[in-house]
Scaffold this motif. Sequence first.
Motif, PDB file in Angstrom:
ATOM      1  N   TRP A 108       0.777  -1.093  -0.019  1.00  0.00           N
ATOM      2  CA  TRP A 108      -0.077   0.027   0.073  1.00  0.00           C
ATOM      3  C   TRP A 108       0.847   1.223  -0.014  1.00  0.00           C
ATOM      4  CZ3 TRP A 108      -5.119  -0.397  -0.644  1.00  0.00           C
ATOM      5  CH2 TRP A 108      -5.758  -1.728  -0.403  1.00  0.00           C
ATOM      6  N   ARG A 111       1.509   4.454  -5.623  1.00  0.00           N
ATOM      7  CA  ARG A 111       0.286   4.209  -6.581  1.00  0.00           C
ATOM      8  C   ARG A 111       0.445   2.852  -7.230  1.00  0.00           C
ATOM      9  NH1 ARG A 111      -3.367   6.585 -10.033  1.00  0.00           N
ATOM     10  NH2 ARG A 111      -3.657   8.473  -8.826  1.00  0.00           N
ATOM     11  N   ASP A 113       1.709   0.234  -6.279  1.00  0.00           N
ATOM     12  CA  ASP A 113       1.306  -0.886  -5.429  1.00  0.00           C
ATOM     13  C   ASP A 113      -0.285  -1.173  -5.339  1.00  0.00           C
ATOM     14  OD1 ASP A 113       3.736  -1.491  -4.691  1.00  0.00           O
ATOM     15  OD2 ASP A 113       3.912  -0.071  -2.770  1.00  0.00           O
ATOM     16  N   VAL A 114      -0.832   0.111  -5.283  1.00  0.00           N
ATOM     17  CA  VAL A 114      -2.495   0.031  -4.869  1.00  0.00           C
ATOM     18  C   VAL A 114      -3.054  -0.098  -6.100  1.00  0.00           C
ATOM     19  CG1 VAL A 114      -4.597   1.553  -4.130  1.00  0.00           C
ATOM     20  CG2 VAL A 114      -2.093   1.881  -2.960  1.00  0.00           C
ATOM     21  N   GLU A 115      -2.607  -0.018  -7.280  1.00  0.00           N
ATOM     22  CA  GLU A 115      -2.918  -0.036  -8.573  1.00  0.00           C
ATOM     23  C   GLU A 115      -3.004  -1.557  -8.863  1.00  0.00           C
ATOM     24  OE1 GLU A 115      -0.725   1.942 -11.403  1.00  0.00           O
ATOM     25  OE2 GLU A 115      -2.165   3.888 -11.174  1.00  0.00           O
ATOM     26  N   ALA A 118      -5.770  -3.305  -6.490  1.00  0.00           N
ATOM     27  CA  ALA A 118      -7.189  -2.958  -7.119  1.00  0.00           C
ATOM     28  C   ALA A 118      -7.478  -3.873  -8.382  1.00  0.00           C
ATOM     29  CB  ALA A 118      -7.346  -1.421  -7.378  1.00  0.00           C
ATOM     30  N   ASN A 139     -10.639  -3.648   5.513  1.00  0.00           N
ATOM     31  CA  ASN A 139      -9.329  -2.966   5.817  1.00  0.00           C
ATOM     32  C   ASN A 139      -8.827  -3.185   7.115  1.00  0.00           C
ATOM     33  OD1 ASN A 139     -11.838  -1.222   6.661  1.00  0.00           O
ATOM     34  ND2 ASN A 139      -9.890  -0.514   8.208  1.00  0.00           N
ATOM     35  N   GLU A 143      -3.804   0.934   5.290  1.00  0.00           N
ATOM     36  CA  GLU A 143      -4.165   1.288   4.239  1.00  0.00           C
ATOM     37  C   GLU A 143      -4.626   2.829   4.471  1.00  0.00           C
ATOM     38  OE1 GLU A 143      -6.197  -2.816   4.517  1.00  0.00           O
ATOM     39  OE2 GLU A 143      -5.552  -1.329   5.850  1.00  0.00           O
ATOM     40  N   ALA A 153      -3.956   6.025   0.905  1.00  0.00           N
ATOM     41  CA  ALA A 153      -4.090   4.767   0.055  1.00  0.00           C
ATOM     42  C   ALA A 153      -5.272   4.075  -0.235  1.00  0.00           C
ATOM     43  CB  ALA A 153      -2.942   3.727   0.333  1.00  0.00           C
ATOM     44  N   TYR A 154      -6.156   3.907   1.071  1.00  0.00           N
ATOM     45  CA  TYR A 154      -7.615   3.414   0.863  1.00  0.00           C
ATOM     46  C   TYR A 154      -8.266   4.370   0.184  1.00  0.00           C
ATOM     47  CZ  TYR A 154     -11.903   1.540   2.864  1.00  0.00           C
ATOM     48  OH  TYR A 154     -13.066   0.789   2.718  1.00  0.00           O
ATOM     49  N   PHE A 157      -7.541   3.786  -3.329  1.00  0.00           N
ATOM     50  CA  PHE A 157      -7.841   2.298  -3.760  1.00  0.00           C
ATOM     51  C   PHE A 157      -9.411   2.190  -3.994  1.00  0.00           C
ATOM     52  CE2 PHE A 157      -9.442  -1.659  -1.582  1.00  0.00           C
ATOM     53  CZ  PHE A 157      -9.206  -2.657  -2.727  1.00  0.00           C
TER      54      PHE A 157
END
Length: 273
Positions: A108, A111, A113-115, A118, A139, A143, A153-154, A157
Motif C-alpha cells: 500500500w 500508486r 502498489d495500490v493499482e 485494485a 481494511n 491502508e 492509500a485507501y 484504492f
Amino acid sequence: MTPAISLQLYTVNAALQTNLDAGIARLAEIGFTTVEAFAFVDRAPALKAALDAHGITARTGHAFLVQDEIDSPDGIKGKVPSHEDTFRAAKELGLEVVIDPFVPAELWQTRADVEGVAARLNAAARTAATYGLSVGYHNHDHEFRAQIEGRSAYELFIDLLEPEVKLELDLYWANAAGVDVHELLPRLGNRLIAVHIKDGPWREGISTAELPKDQLPAGQGDVPLAAGIATATALEYAVIEFDHYEGDIFDGVTQSFTWLQNTLANEDRKVSA
C-alpha cells in the motif's frame, strides 16, 4: 434498513476446530442467525451442515483474493486457494459476498502498489460474477496510514475499484489510523455493505503489525461504533469480531451481541420517532 447482527467466525475458530457443531450451537444459543464465514474453502460441506442444523446462514465470508500466498500477523501462512476453488466453496456454503480480509502494508506504499491490489480484486470480481457472487475488501489500519499524492492509500484504492466491488469497514482499525467515520462513511455510499464491530481502549501505537491484547466487548472501549453504524447509509451487516480477547471468548461475544442488539434497537426508535 437495520443491519443483521453477524459474527466473523475467525473470532471463535479455535472452538470450531475443536468441535464445529458444538461451537455453532453456542452461537445459535447467543442469538445469531447469520455469521461471516472464515477458512471455509476446505470445510464448506461440514460448515454448511453445522450452520443448517442450528438455523444459521452465512452470506458473507473472508477469503484471500489478492495474494497467491499469505503470511499474516496472526499466523495465517501458506498458499492461497485459487479463485475458482474459493468461489465454488462459497457457492456451496450459500455466500453472496467473498471479502478479502488482509493485504499487507508493503503493498500500500505507492500508486503502483495500490493499482496492483485494485486490479487483482477487480479481476476476482469478474470471476466471482460467473458464480453469481460479489467480492469485497476489509481494511486494517495501514491502508489509511499510507499517504499517496496527498490522500490515504485507501481512498486511492476506492477510486480504482470497479463499482460492483463491495466494502467492509473495520471501525476499530479505521479508528486506530485516526479516521473520522462521520466524514468517511457517507463517501463510501452503497458499496459499504458491512462494518466490523470491534472495541478497545484508545492508545497510541495500535497497529496490525502487532495485534493488540486489550480488545473489549463492543461498547466498552473508545471506538465510535454507534456513530459508525448510524452514519453508514446502506449497511446490511454489523459483524462482531475480536482479534484477541483475554476472557472467555463466548462471553465477550455475548456481551458484544447484547450491546449491538440494544444499539440497533435505539437506532430504529430514532428513525421511527
